[in-house]
Design an enzyme around this catalytic site. Structure first.
Site, PDB file in Angstrom:
ATOM      1  NE  ARG A  21      -1.357  -3.430 -10.464  1.00  0.00           N
ATOM      2  CZ  ARG A  21      -1.459  -4.076  -9.314  1.00  0.00           C
ATOM      3  NH1 ARG A  21      -1.045  -5.306  -9.217  1.00  0.00           N
ATOM      4  NH2 ARG A  21      -1.965  -3.478  -8.269  1.00  0.00           N
ATOM      5  NE  ARG A  25       3.600  -9.407  -8.703  1.00  0.00           N
ATOM      6  CZ  ARG A  25       2.744  -9.697  -7.731  1.00  0.00           C
ATOM      7  NH1 ARG A  25       3.157 -10.295  -6.651  1.00  0.00           N
ATOM      8  NH2 ARG A  25       1.475  -9.379  -7.861  1.00  0.00           N
ATOM      9  NE  ARG A  34       8.975  -5.906  -6.470  1.00  0.00           N
ATOM     10  CZ  ARG A  34       9.328  -6.274  -5.240  1.00  0.00           C
ATOM     11  NH1 ARG A  34      10.605  -6.410  -4.947  1.00  0.00           N
ATOM     12  NH2 ARG A  34       8.411  -6.456  -4.317  1.00  0.00           N
ATOM     13  CG  ASP A  70       0.639   0.691  -5.689  1.00  0.00           C
ATOM     14  OD1 ASP A  70       0.594  -0.366  -6.338  1.00  0.00           O
ATOM     15  OD2 ASP A  70      -0.138   0.944  -4.746  1.00  0.00           O
ATOM     16  CE1 TYR A 149      -5.163  -2.476  -0.372  1.00  0.00           C
ATOM     17  CE2 TYR A 149      -6.131  -0.866  -1.855  1.00  0.00           C
ATOM     18  CZ  TYR A 149      -5.713  -2.162  -1.594  1.00  0.00           C
ATOM     19  OH  TYR A 149      -5.849  -3.139  -2.542  1.00  0.00           O
TER      20      TYR A 149
HETATM   21  O1  CP3 Z   1       1.247  -1.524 -15.034  1.00  0.00           O
HETATM   22  C1  CP3 Z   1       0.497  -0.808 -14.329  1.00  0.00           C
HETATM   23  O2  CP3 Z   1      -0.726  -1.020 -14.235  1.00  0.00           O
HETATM   24  C2  CP3 Z   1       1.070   0.398 -13.632  1.00  0.00           C
HETATM   25  C3  CP3 Z   1       1.434   0.270 -12.274  1.00  0.00           C
HETATM   26  C4  CP3 Z   1       0.397  -0.026 -11.195  1.00  0.00           C
HETATM   27  C5  CP3 Z   1       0.741  -0.787 -10.049  1.00  0.00           C
HETATM   28  N1  CP3 Z   1      -0.311  -0.737  -9.183  1.00  0.00           N
HETATM   29  C6  CP3 Z   1       2.026  -1.445  -9.827  1.00  0.00           C
HETATM   30  C7  CP3 Z   1       2.135  -2.534  -8.836  1.00  0.00           C
HETATM   31  C8  CP3 Z   1      -0.916   0.420 -11.034  1.00  0.00           C
HETATM   32  C9  CP3 Z   1      -1.803   1.207 -11.985  1.00  0.00           C
HETATM   33  C10 CP3 Z   1      -1.350  -0.036  -9.755  1.00  0.00           C
HETATM   34  C11 CP3 Z   1      -2.683   0.268  -9.202  1.00  0.00           C
HETATM   35  C12 CP3 Z   1      -3.084  -0.342  -7.933  1.00  0.00           C
HETATM   36  N2  CP3 Z   1      -2.297  -0.649  -6.859  1.00  0.00           N
HETATM   37  C13 CP3 Z   1      -4.428  -0.646  -7.596  1.00  0.00           C
HETATM   38  C14 CP3 Z   1      -5.635  -0.361  -8.461  1.00  0.00           C
HETATM   39  C15 CP3 Z   1      -5.815  -1.388  -9.508  1.00  0.00           C
HETATM   40  C16 CP3 Z   1      -6.205  -2.740  -9.005  1.00  0.00           C
HETATM   41  O3  CP3 Z   1      -5.392  -3.656  -9.196  1.00  0.00           O
HETATM   42  O4  CP3 Z   1      -7.283  -2.875  -8.432  1.00  0.00           O
HETATM   43  C17 CP3 Z   1      -4.410  -1.201  -6.307  1.00  0.00           C
HETATM   44  C18 CP3 Z   1      -5.624  -1.692  -5.533  1.00  0.00           C
HETATM   45  C19 CP3 Z   1      -3.072  -1.189  -5.841  1.00  0.00           C
HETATM   46  C20 CP3 Z   1      -2.551  -1.637  -4.521  1.00  0.00           C
HETATM   47  C21 CP3 Z   1      -1.595  -2.731  -4.652  1.00  0.00           C
HETATM   48  N3  CP3 Z   1      -0.287  -2.597  -5.073  1.00  0.00           N
HETATM   49  C22 CP3 Z   1      -1.791  -4.104  -4.331  1.00  0.00           C
HETATM   50  C23 CP3 Z   1      -3.080  -4.691  -3.811  1.00  0.00           C
HETATM   51  C24 CP3 Z   1      -0.592  -4.774  -4.587  1.00  0.00           C
HETATM   52  C25 CP3 Z   1      -0.260  -6.219  -4.294  1.00  0.00           C
HETATM   53  C26 CP3 Z   1      -0.962  -7.159  -5.163  1.00  0.00           C
HETATM   54  C27 CP3 Z   1      -0.332  -7.237  -6.526  1.00  0.00           C
HETATM   55  O5  CP3 Z   1      -1.072  -7.146  -7.511  1.00  0.00           O
HETATM   56  O6  CP3 Z   1       0.882  -7.436  -6.586  1.00  0.00           O
HETATM   57  C28 CP3 Z   1       0.324  -3.819  -5.085  1.00  0.00           C
HETATM   58  C29 CP3 Z   1       1.702  -4.077  -5.537  1.00  0.00           C
HETATM   59  C30 CP3 Z   1       2.021  -3.708  -6.943  1.00  0.00           C
HETATM   60  N4  CP3 Z   1       1.632  -2.564  -7.575  1.00  0.00           N
HETATM   61  C31 CP3 Z   1       2.840  -4.473  -7.832  1.00  0.00           C
HETATM   62  C32 CP3 Z   1       2.913  -3.735  -9.014  1.00  0.00           C
HETATM   63  C33 CP3 Z   1       3.680  -4.084 -10.261  1.00  0.00           C
HETATM   64  C34 CP3 Z   1       3.546  -5.777  -7.506  1.00  0.00           C
HETATM   65  C35 CP3 Z   1       4.767  -5.421  -6.726  1.00  0.00           C
HETATM   66  C36 CP3 Z   1       5.834  -6.453  -6.758  1.00  0.00           C
HETATM   67  O7  CP3 Z   1       6.643  -6.447  -7.676  1.00  0.00           O
HETATM   68  O8  CP3 Z   1       5.903  -7.253  -5.786  1.00  0.00           O
END
Ligand code: CP3
Length: 345
Positions: A21, A25, A34, A70, A149
């Site tokens: 990540r 954000r 965003r 994602d 999910y």
């Molecule tokens: O930088 C990176 O790692 C690449 C992009 C990436 C995202 N999600 C972008 C994202 C990756 C590799 C993921 C993986 C992901 N997504 C996982 C596995 C890793 C982990 O964290 O356990 C999971 C479970 C998800 C599902 C997911 N997507 C959740 C639970 C959320 C909300 C919580 C959060 O962390 O914001 C997301 C949204 C998400 N995915 C954001 C980003 C940058 C935030 C979105 C926003 O801008 O509001």
């Protein structure tokens, strides 16, 4: 490249570093984009996804970039109705609750479902090859975590819909895993063809399972994906099984080249269980990036010192993703510190 060598078990002069990540954000330049675009728009427009992927590389110079997407958006192609709600995370408006729901899920090709991510990978790879010596990582969710999910509809503490489905609809559960395995093998191979030099499989929710449940409900599909991808590509495969210390001995048997570990077990303990052939990635507690540098620095030092004592290929990372509250100077200083470190000093 240090990163790819480390995944292959080779110890270079220092560990490569990237953060899960790292795009997102915690970065003001991400929040600015965003503010103008929905999450799914950022993913679906290759130029924007490429830009977001490169933001942390420009700012901090990590050794690897991970493509901006994602784990959940590919499921839209199966018929899942995904929404990223402000504040509450991802949500499916049509969760999978019956065997018929599973039968209706379609398995299409990655070219049909996520052409934009494949295009973004090509765009990023061009820039990285031209301007940086940075590797590019592709990724996917592991079937158990995707099922979590899909069945729950969103994050859920007890995961009762999921567990009832696993036990009450065994045949459908298997069909769901098979569909996810089939798509994910194609998706990861397509990402490699588009420019990814390593792939990571995220199993963020296996910590909900007992060791016996992991063995029965999660491990077989991970092994099938690793074997399927290995058969068709030669890139290293990283497996992240969050909160899996209670059954890490099984995680080790996934077949992955590298395991991403969290802070609930030590690097040396993981090395002992994994043996020297499997590379390790991790495992700083991400909360430390939100603390003072005075608190963080000795923890970085400790981890680097610990990494000297193992013979595995090693990639410096967090145990989970960067939190939005992280301090930018902490990310910057940690990258600088790891880059200045030498295994033999
Ligand atoms: O930088 C990176 O790692 C690449 C992009 C990436 C995202 N999600 C972008 C994202 C990756 C590799 C993921 C993986 C992901 N997504 C996982 C596995 C890793 C982990 O964290 O356990 C999971 C479970 C998800 C599902 C997911 N997507 C959740 C639970 C959320 C909300 C919580 C959060 O962390 O914001 C997301 C949204 C998400 N995915 C954001 C980003 C940058 C935030 C979105 C926003 O801008 O509001």
């Amino acid at each position: 490249m240090l990163f790819l060598e480390a995944l292959g078990g080779v110890r270079g002069e220092r560990p490569p570093i990237w953060f899960m990540r790292q795009a997102g954000r915690s970065l003001p330049e991400y929040r600015a984009l965003r503010a103008e675009h929905e999450m799914l728009d950022l993913i679906r427009q290759p130029e924007l996804a490429a830009e977001v992927t490169l933001q942390p590389i420009r700012r901090f110079g990590m050794d690897a970039a991970i493509i901006f997407a994602d784990i959940l958006n590919p499921l839209i192609g199966m018929g899942m109705d995904l929404e990223f709600e402000k504040g509450s995370g991802p949500r499916f408006k049509n969760p999978v609750r019956t065997p018929l729901d599973v039968e209706h899920l379609e398995v299409l090709s990655p070219n049909e479902v996520v052409p934009y991510t494949l295009e973004a990978l090509g765009l990023v790879r061009q820039v990285l090859d031209r301007e940086y010596s940075t590797a590019l990582i592709g990724f996917a969710g592991a079937p158990f975590t995707l099922s979590y999910y899909m069945i729950e509809g969103g994050a859920s503490k007890n995961a009762l819909y999921l567990k009832s489905f696993m036990y009450d609809h065994g045949v459908s559960w298997q069909l769901l895993q098979d569909k996810l395995v089939q798509f994910t093998v194609e998706y990861l191979c397509a990402q490699v063809e588009a420019g990814a030099q390593a792939v990571q499989l995220f199993d963020s929710w296996v910590g909900l399972l007992s060791p016996a449940q992991y063995l029965k409900f999660a491990a077989p599909s991970v092994r099938a994906i690793v074997a399927g991808v290995r058969e068709r590509t030669n890139v290293p495969i990283i497996y992240l099984a969050m909160n899996s210390f209670a059954f890490f001995g099984e995680v080790v048997k996934s077949g992955a080249d590298a395991l991403s570990i969290d802070w609930r077990q030590s690097l040396s303990q993981a090395a002992q269980l994994a043996g020297p052939e499997i590379a390790l990635q991790g495992n700083l507690d991400p909360a430390l990036l939100a603390c003072s540098w005075e608190a963080l620095e000795p923890e970085v030092d400790n981890l680097l010192e610990e990494s000297k004592g193992i013979s595995n290929g090693y990639v410096f990372n967090l145990g989970h993703g960067v939190l939005p509250e992280s301090k930018l100077e902490n990310l910057e200083r940690t990258v600088a510190k790891v880059k200045a470190f030498r295994f033999d000093s």
